[in-house]
Motif scaffolding. Structure first.
Motif, PDB file in Angstrom:
ATOM      1  N   LEU A 200       0.365 -10.471  -2.653  1.00  0.00           N
ATOM      2  CA  LEU A 200       0.077  -9.053  -2.423  1.00  0.00           C
ATOM      3  C   LEU A 200       1.331  -8.220  -2.660  1.00  0.00           C
ATOM      4  O   LEU A 200       2.394  -8.478  -2.087  1.00  0.00           O
ATOM      5  CB  LEU A 200      -0.436  -8.833  -1.000  1.00  0.00           C
ATOM      6  N   ASP A 201       1.220  -7.219  -3.499  1.00  0.00           N
ATOM      7  CA  ASP A 201       2.324  -6.319  -3.838  1.00  0.00           C
ATOM      8  C   ASP A 201       1.812  -4.887  -3.724  1.00  0.00           C
ATOM      9  O   ASP A 201       0.936  -4.472  -4.482  1.00  0.00           O
ATOM     10  CB  ASP A 201       2.811  -6.610  -5.261  1.00  0.00           C
ATOM     11  N   TRP A 202       2.372  -4.152  -2.752  1.00  0.00           N
ATOM     12  CA  TRP A 202       1.869  -2.798  -2.506  1.00  0.00           C
ATOM     13  C   TRP A 202       3.039  -1.898  -2.119  1.00  0.00           C
ATOM     14  O   TRP A 202       3.765  -2.185  -1.174  1.00  0.00           O
ATOM     15  CB  TRP A 202       0.816  -2.821  -1.396  1.00  0.00           C
ATOM     16  N   CYS A 203       3.182  -0.797  -2.840  1.00  0.00           N
ATOM     17  CA  CYS A 203       4.385   0.018  -2.721  1.00  0.00           C
ATOM     18  C   CYS A 203       4.304   1.069  -1.622  1.00  0.00           C
ATOM     19  O   CYS A 203       5.276   1.770  -1.367  1.00  0.00           O
ATOM     20  CB  CYS A 203       4.665   0.698  -4.062  1.00  0.00           C
ATOM     21  N   SER A 218       6.289  -7.993  -3.921  1.00  0.00           N
ATOM     22  CA  SER A 218       6.499  -9.244  -4.641  1.00  0.00           C
ATOM     23  C   SER A 218       7.372  -9.034  -5.879  1.00  0.00           C
ATOM     24  O   SER A 218       8.060  -9.959  -6.322  1.00  0.00           O
ATOM     25  CB  SER A 218       5.150  -9.848  -5.065  1.00  0.00           C
ATOM     26  N   HIS A 219       7.336  -7.824  -6.429  1.00  0.00           N
ATOM     27  CA  HIS A 219       8.107  -7.502  -7.636  1.00  0.00           C
ATOM     28  C   HIS A 219       8.951  -6.258  -7.357  1.00  0.00           C
ATOM     29  O   HIS A 219       8.482  -5.126  -7.542  1.00  0.00           O
ATOM     30  CB  HIS A 219       7.169  -7.269  -8.824  1.00  0.00           C
ATOM     31  N   PRO A 220      10.187  -6.439  -6.887  1.00  0.00           N
ATOM     32  CA  PRO A 220      11.053  -5.296  -6.550  1.00  0.00           C
ATOM     33  C   PRO A 220      11.240  -4.363  -7.744  1.00  0.00           C
ATOM     34  O   PRO A 220      11.374  -4.814  -8.889  1.00  0.00           O
ATOM     35  CB  PRO A 220      12.378  -5.966  -6.155  1.00  0.00           C
ATOM     36  N   ASP A 228      17.101  -3.877  -7.016  1.00  0.00           N
ATOM     37  CA  ASP A 228      18.027  -4.964  -6.712  1.00  0.00           C
ATOM     38  C   ASP A 228      17.866  -5.526  -5.305  1.00  0.00           C
ATOM     39  O   ASP A 228      18.641  -6.372  -4.876  1.00  0.00           O
ATOM     40  CB  ASP A 228      19.476  -4.497  -6.910  1.00  0.00           C
ATOM     41  N   THR A 229      16.863  -5.044  -4.556  1.00  0.00           N
ATOM     42  CA  THR A 229      16.603  -5.608  -3.227  1.00  0.00           C
ATOM     43  C   THR A 229      15.652  -6.796  -3.358  1.00  0.00           C
ATOM     44  O   THR A 229      14.837  -6.848  -4.276  1.00  0.00           O
ATOM     45  CB  THR A 229      15.981  -4.555  -2.299  1.00  0.00           C
ATOM     46  N   ARG A 234       8.725  -5.392   3.628  1.00  0.00           N
ATOM     47  CA  ARG A 234       9.647  -4.352   4.094  1.00  0.00           C
ATOM     48  C   ARG A 234       9.123  -3.774   5.402  1.00  0.00           C
ATOM     49  O   ARG A 234       7.929  -3.537   5.560  1.00  0.00           O
ATOM     50  CB  ARG A 234       9.789  -3.247   3.043  1.00  0.00           C
ATOM     51  N   ASN A 235      10.030  -3.524   6.324  1.00  0.00           N
ATOM     52  CA  ASN A 235       9.631  -3.137   7.681  1.00  0.00           C
ATOM     53  C   ASN A 235      10.323  -1.842   8.084  1.00  0.00           C
ATOM     54  O   ASN A 235      11.558  -1.765   8.113  1.00  0.00           O
ATOM     55  CB  ASN A 235       9.994  -4.262   8.658  1.00  0.00           C
TER      56      ASN A 235
END
Length: 386
Positions: A200-203, A218-220, A228-229, A234-235
């Motif tokens: 799951l990748d959600w911005c 999943s894909h910075p 570069d993170t 992310r919290n």
């Protein structure tokens, strides 16, 4: 003679990916329980959880040992409570001898397993989304008490959600309501983390059930907290539940029914979609129901359709050209004008209700039975993998 109690949890982790077929399935791990020289009780609980799905049945395992062993069973009280992240306790089940009482939404669904002496396990039937979480098993007599814990997990799917009004429009309570309206609940951190592990990748950041705001990457990339993170969940931490607004991450599980795309020769607007499903003996599907159908029913349809919240979506299990990207998932085309006749409709038909086994054993109790017993002794929880 002083009587002492030991409560311990037997856990079984049901995982088709990690257990060899026909060898470990259903096996229970027995946890050793010790007493130190002072007579204080040391409780050892094995790490793990029990896993089921919505609509299933599951045993929350708990066993106890008491000395002397000829203690009158009628004086033993067994109590199960659900523990929330705010350390609030919701009564589930209590028994004193042959008297039993089940509370709230658990009535008619929770029963003692009664597999022999020392068994305090309970069976939960027709498991709901709200049953997910941490449970406490407490066994007491006139002099001693002790507790153990077991986590109930559900097979399911996490999905991000925002309303027609747009992104970052929901405070915590509105996010909670939005998930419920879509046949789901706010996801936990562990559920979101598992979804991230599965890709799951959600911005956009969303509320979780503990009041924190997080999002999985999943894909910075630069537009999602810098390229570069590292990848991860992310919290934002715990946010003000009334004043701050974000999206929501919802969780749903298997359906007691079926989602299907209603075949029609003509496209329909929203009002016509509602009527079409009703004429077909169903209702317009909710977002959570479409995700559950994609996950468990393996619904794969390259046709956009109305859902109950006025959004347009379609589920893809096997990605292919002209079906919106190279990854499986539920495609979201937004919230068009409900007057547009450009789409089909996804309907949901509920299964015929099946009566659950067992009878309601609820009986009247004295106040002392339902009152949570305060313990003056301190128990030490020691975890050991064996």
């Amino acid at each position: 003679m002083k009587m002492s109690f030991v409560v311990f949890i037997l856990t079984s982790v049901l995982s088709v990916t990690s257990l060899p077929a026909n060898t470990e399935k259903g096996r229970r791990k027995v946890v050793h329980v010790l007493e130190d020289d002072t007579g204080a009780v040391i409780v050892q609980t094995a790490p793990g959880k029990v896993v089921t799905h919505r609509g299933g049945s599951i045993t929350l395992p708990c066993r106890f040992h008491h000395e002397p062993e000829n203690t009158d069973p009628a004086r033993i009280r067994i109590k199960w409570t659900k523990v929330t992240d705010a350390f609030q306790f919701e009564d589930v089940f209590v028994a004193l001898g042959k008297q039993q009482r089940v509370f709230g939404s658990y009535r008619g669904r929770v029963f003692l397993e009664q597999a022999g002496p020392g068994d305090a396990s309970v069976i939960i039937q027709n498991v709901t989304l709200e049953d997910y979480g941490r449970y406490e098993c407490e066994v007491t007599n006139d002099m001693e008490d002790d507790t153990g814990f077991v986590n109930l997990d559900l097979e399911g799917v996490v999905f991000p959600y925002y309303p027609r009004e747009g992104r970052y429009k929901l405070n915590y309570h509105q996010a909670e309501d939005s998930c419920k309206q879509q046949d789901a609940i706010l996801a936990s951190h562990s559920q979101l983390h598992k979804a991230w592990l599965e890709g799951l990748d959600w911005c956009n950041a969303g509320w979780l059930e503990d009041g924190s705001v997080q999002y999985p990457i999943s894909h910075p990339r630069d537009q999602c907290g810098r390229k570069d993170t590292p990848a991860g969940v992310r919290n934002y931490g715990y946010r003000h539940k009334e004043d701050e607004r974000y999206d929501a991450f919802c969780f749903t599980s298997k359906l007691n029914g079926k989602v299907y795309f209603l075949k029609r020769f003509k496209k329909v607007n929203y009002a016509e979609a509602v009527k079409a499903c009703i004429r077909d003996g169903s209702v317009v599907a909710k977002v959570g129901q479409l995700y559950a159908a994609w996950k468990f029913q393996l619904l794969d349809r390259c046709e956009a359709g109305w859902l109950e919240d006025g959004s347009i979506r379609y589920p893809i299990v096997n990605p292919r050209s002209r079906c919106g990207g190279s990854q499986p998932g539920v495609r979201h085309l937004g919230f068009p004008d409900k007057k547009f006749r450009l789409y089909g409709v996804y309907c949901f038909r509920k299964n015929k209700d099946e009566t659950a086994g067992g009878t309601d054993t609820t009986k009247s109790f004295t106040d002392s039975l339902t009152k949570r017993k305060s313990s003056n002794s301190i128990s030490m929880n020691v975890t050991r993998v064996i």
